[in-house]
Scaffold this active site. Structure first.
Site, PDB file in Angstrom:
ATOM      1  N   GLU A  96      24.231  61.218  55.932  1.00  0.00           N
ATOM      2  CA  GLU A  96      23.784  62.582  56.263  1.00  0.00           C
ATOM      3  C   GLU A  96      22.263  62.680  56.191  1.00  0.00           C
ATOM      4  O   GLU A  96      21.692  63.762  56.262  1.00  0.00           O
ATOM      5  CB  GLU A  96      24.407  63.587  55.284  1.00  0.00           C
ATOM      6  CG  GLU A  96      25.831  63.968  55.630  1.00  0.00           C
ATOM      7  CD  GLU A  96      26.801  62.790  55.626  1.00  0.00           C
ATOM      8  OE1 GLU A  96      26.840  62.054  54.620  1.00  0.00           O
ATOM      9  OE2 GLU A  96      27.501  62.588  56.627  1.00  0.00           O
ATOM     10  N   ASN A  99      29.921  57.563  59.369  1.00  0.00           N
ATOM     11  CA  ASN A  99      29.631  58.340  60.568  1.00  0.00           C
ATOM     12  C   ASN A  99      28.235  58.024  61.103  1.00  0.00           C
ATOM     13  O   ASN A  99      27.360  57.616  60.345  1.00  0.00           O
ATOM     14  CB  ASN A  99      29.703  59.831  60.208  1.00  0.00           C
ATOM     15  CG  ASN A  99      28.684  60.207  59.146  1.00  0.00           C
ATOM     16  OD1 ASN A  99      28.827  59.817  57.997  1.00  0.00           O
ATOM     17  ND2 ASN A  99      27.651  60.925  59.516  1.00  0.00           N
ATOM     18  N   ASP A 106      32.147  63.718  62.142  1.00  0.00           N
ATOM     19  CA  ASP A 106      31.879  63.114  60.834  1.00  0.00           C
ATOM     20  C   ASP A 106      33.053  62.265  60.357  1.00  0.00           C
ATOM     21  O   ASP A 106      33.349  62.211  59.172  1.00  0.00           O
ATOM     22  CB  ASP A 106      31.520  64.182  59.780  1.00  0.00           C
ATOM     23  CG  ASP A 106      31.114  63.559  58.446  1.00  0.00           C
ATOM     24  OD1 ASP A 106      30.476  62.500  58.456  1.00  0.00           O
ATOM     25  OD2 ASP A 106      31.455  64.122  57.385  1.00  0.00           O
TER      26      ASP A 106
END
Lengths: 589, 174
Positions: A191, A275, A317
């Protein structure tokens, strides 16, 4: 009469010998717990049999231990040489407790002092998933991206190797494994626009032997002439560059933040990558290799042997980091070496682990983002109506934490079933442009999650990997965010986010026993034989993790998008549990 | 009389809304962080000594334009990545009363410039100081500490539009 009694005994005696010889899931069990997943096959199956369906209801608390910390406790305790080892969330203490004395007093505590600033680059609470024991040392990772080796007897640090940089958004949360003398560990930060990798370190010295990136040219991904993927889509030069616009692969994610399995016979490690970054897919047209991909590599050199991408150009994701359980199953009339992988996308993949061929990929959780896997090309058939991007997407399932997230399943060779703690979440989202500033989040998606069909946010289910279907399912109010453990006596253990530690009958899901712990359980239960010869069951209680950030991180629930949108689905968690880490150990009286 | 009345109303509107509509065309960088320490001070004062807290007024207080700019910048600099839309996540919530490092404008300014040890990046030198004040004005507006007239009544993103929140008991359609 005589013969009829003796012949079966003879067969019964011989069968386990034969199958133990041939089957990876039946490794010998010494009653210890030396790596988070119990064994290289990652079955979390224990051969201990004192606790059974007849007496499990008498299970009593033996002793407890407070870690003194209030973030999410996801780790599996290790039990080696009558000592129990616990790794805590940041600041990543390692406690050693002496099982040979009453009440298991502390032997020592090792404090690695990771920088407090590392908490700013942990996407989903400052968790740690555990350690590995090998050759007199305990190995684990610190949040500020260092791997440490600690003397298992004295608690003295033997080496410490810095593998990543928090200013690039890198952290480490996964439990390493040791295979062929290499400690294998990967980064977190999918992220944060990090470039994902997995590294192999010399177990004696901590020297980095290899590092395999998930993106970039073949030379960085450690793809060479021995790379033989099963499907056409994975063949070609430098796909880790060509499947990305411009240089975006440099900040494209693909971290190795979760489980690694190892097959000593094939000499291959298996792990999935995270991801791609940012979540907003419109900023990265292309397949984004090798994110959301399963790699088979050599443990000594990191060389890639095959790869399979579960979610090309991921929209939701859907990391591919979930556990890979190595099994030898009879499928279509012949015995096959397979790997079972319950993916974030809600499908249970059964792959041939010698070459990466997909044998089946049926949903174990409710999902509407894909229509199946094309077994010819290996490609996931995504539902075009559920693509995310610069628009409002509604009613997409599963939500970003997936049909299941990191919470590891267990497999029992006795029942032949996989026990899956999982989620039942859907979501809505709106893409915004993600701006890359190193060391800060790189997401570009406003998300709001909510319960999937039925209203239960989680479930615990038993999956038949041969028939590719669910045998039974127990609904849970909250996501089942703890690991699973199954024993030879057909008892399966897991914990719930409202604090119940449960034992179910592994054959039918019937609740046999439960105990209410002090906080929500997101840890990995383990079982071991104590120095007194008795069987114990241990689990860390202490709510947190992504699902529990709403409590552990003191979220203000007026904002449903908080904690990457998980808050919207968890606003009531604080009514059921408070934070605080404690180890609970149970035994029969 | 009627003209006078209209004139009066116009006069009133013009004067009361002037702060709200203010635009700082050539923002002067505020130098507060350079000459003073604006971190929140402890209310515990040994010997009862006077320790006056520095009071600074945000130049953009009550300015709708600057609050809107602050909101844009809050996204642009990825504050939203760690603090979401005020509810928190990686970082603590920014809609609250129990501030760790203080919620007065100068405390917020100081936090943003210097960062804080448990993972708040230091933005000094990275974000121009007038923009920091705009972000401060926005954070204060999330907490209802800006005049209503200067804050948006309804945002156009899903996170702040309660009508679209799916209820928790099974929003998905089979």
């Amino acid at each position: 009469m005589r013969t009829s009694r003796y012949i079966p005994t003879w067969i019964v005696l011989l069968l386990p010998v034969l199958s133990a010889y041939a089957q990876i899931q039946n490794q010998p069990d010494d009653g210890q717990w030396t790596m988070a997943a119990k064994n290289y096959a990652s079955t979390r199956f224990s051969a201990l049999d004192q606790i059974n369906s007849g007496n499990v209801r008498n299970l009593k608390l033996a002793w407890t231990f407070s870690t003194g910390l209030t973030h999410g406790h996801e780790a599996a305790p290790l039990i080696v040489n009558n000592t129990i080892y616990i790794v805590t969330p940041w600041p990543n203490y390692l406690y050693a407790l002496d099982l040979s004395k009453p009440g298991a007093p502390m032997k020592w505590v090792y404090e690695p002092d990771p920088t407090p600033a590392a908490q700013g680059v942990a996407c989903c609470d400052v968790v740690n998933r555990g350690a590995a024991y090998y050759n007199g040392k305990i190995y684990y990772n610190t949040l500020d991206a260092q791997t440490v080796a600690v003397d298992a007897n004295t608690g003295k640090e033997i080496w410490k190797t810095k593998l990543g940089d928090i200013n690039l958004g890198e952290s480490m949360t996964m439990a390493p494994i040791v295979a062929k003398g290499k400690v294998i560990a990967g980064n977190s930060g999918g992220e944060f626009g990090v470039r994902g990798w997995m590294a192999g370190l010399d177990a004696d010295t901590g020297k980095i032997a290899w590092r395999a990136y998930a993106t970039g040219p073949d030379s960085d991904v450690l793809i060479g002439s021995n790379f033989k993927p099963f499907y056409q889509a994975a063949r070609g030069k430098d796909l880790g560059v060509k499947t990305w616009p411009g240089e975006t692969w440099k900040i494209g994610g693909g971290t190795g933040w979760s489980w690694i399995s190892y097959d000593p016979d094939l000499d291959l490690i298996y792990y999935g990558t995270s991801n791609p970054g940012p979540w907003n897919p419109e900023q990265r047209p292309g397949d984004n290799k090798w994110t959301s991909t399963l790699f088979a590599r050599r443990p000594e050199t990191g060389e890639a042997i095959w790869a399979y991408q579960f979610n090309p150009h991921d929209d939701h994701d859907y990391d591919a980091v979930n556990e890979n359980i190595l099994l030898d199953l009879n499928i279509g009339g012949r015995s096959r070496k397979v790997l079972a992988h319950p993916d974030r996308n809600g499908r249970m993949y059964i792959l041939d682990r010698t070459n990466g061929e997909v044998l089946s990929a049926e949903p174990f959780a409710y999902q509407n983002t894909s229509e199946g896997v094309d077994l010819k090309t290996g490609r996931l058939k995504v539902n075009p109506n559920k693509a995310s991007g610069y628009k409002t997407l509604r009613d997409a399932c599963p939500a970003p934490p997936g049909g299941k997230d990191w919470q590891p399943s267990a497999y029992s060779p006795k029942t032949g079933l996989i026990y899956i703690p999982h989620n039942n979440l859907c979501y809505e989202s709106q893409g915004v442009r993600a701006n890359y500033i190193s060391g800060t989040p790189f997401v570009g998606m406003n998300v709001r999650m909510y319960a999937g069909p039925g209203g239960n946010r989680g479930a615990f289910s038993a999956w038949d990997p041969v028939k590719a279907k669910t045998l039974w399912e127990v609904k849970e109010m909250f996501p089942a965010w703890s690991g699973a453990l199954v024993t030879a006596t057909n008892i399966v253990f897991y914990g719930t986010m409202d604090g119940w530690f449960k034992a179910l009958d592994a054959t039918n899901g019937k609740l046999l026993w439960q105990f209410k712990t002090g906080s929500g359980i997101i840890g990995q239960p383990v079982t071991y034989k104590g120095p007194d010869g008795k069987q114990y069951v241990a689990v860390l209680s202490g709510v947190g993790g992504w699902a529990g950030t709403v409590v552990a991180g003191g979220i203000n629930t007026v904002d449903g998008t908080a904690a990457l949108g998980f808050t919207n689905a968890m606003t009531d968690l604080g009514k059921y549990t408070t934070k605080g880490g404690t180890l609970y150990v149970f035994s029969l009286p | 009389m009627r003209t006078l009345c209209i004139f009066g109303v116009c006069f009133f509107v013009v004067f009361t809304s002037c702060q709200r509509e203010k635009r700082d065309l050539r923002p002067v960088p505020t130098r507060l962080a350079i000459y003073s320490d604006a971190a929140r001070q402890s209310p515990l004062r040994p010997g009862g000594a006077e320790q006056p807290q520095l009071r600074v007024t945000n130049p953009y207080n009550g300015s709708a334009y600057d609050i809107a700019e602050g909101e844009r910048l809050y996204e642009w600099y990825n504050c939203s990545g760690c603090h979401s839309h005020g509810g928190g996540g990686i970082g603590p919530p920014l809609i609250k009363t129990d501030w760790i490092y203080g919620g007065e404008p100068e405390n917020l300014f100081d936090t943003i410039v210097k960062g804080r040890p448990n993972g708040m990046p230091s933005w000094g030198g990275r974000i121009p100081e007038y923009q920091i004040w705009q972000i401060v004005a926005f954070i204060r507006s999330m907490n209802g500490q800006q005049p209503r007239s200067a804050t948006a009544s309804r945002a156009d993103t899903i996170e702040q539009n309660p009508q679209t929140i799916q209820n928790r008991t099974g929003g998905a359609t089979k």
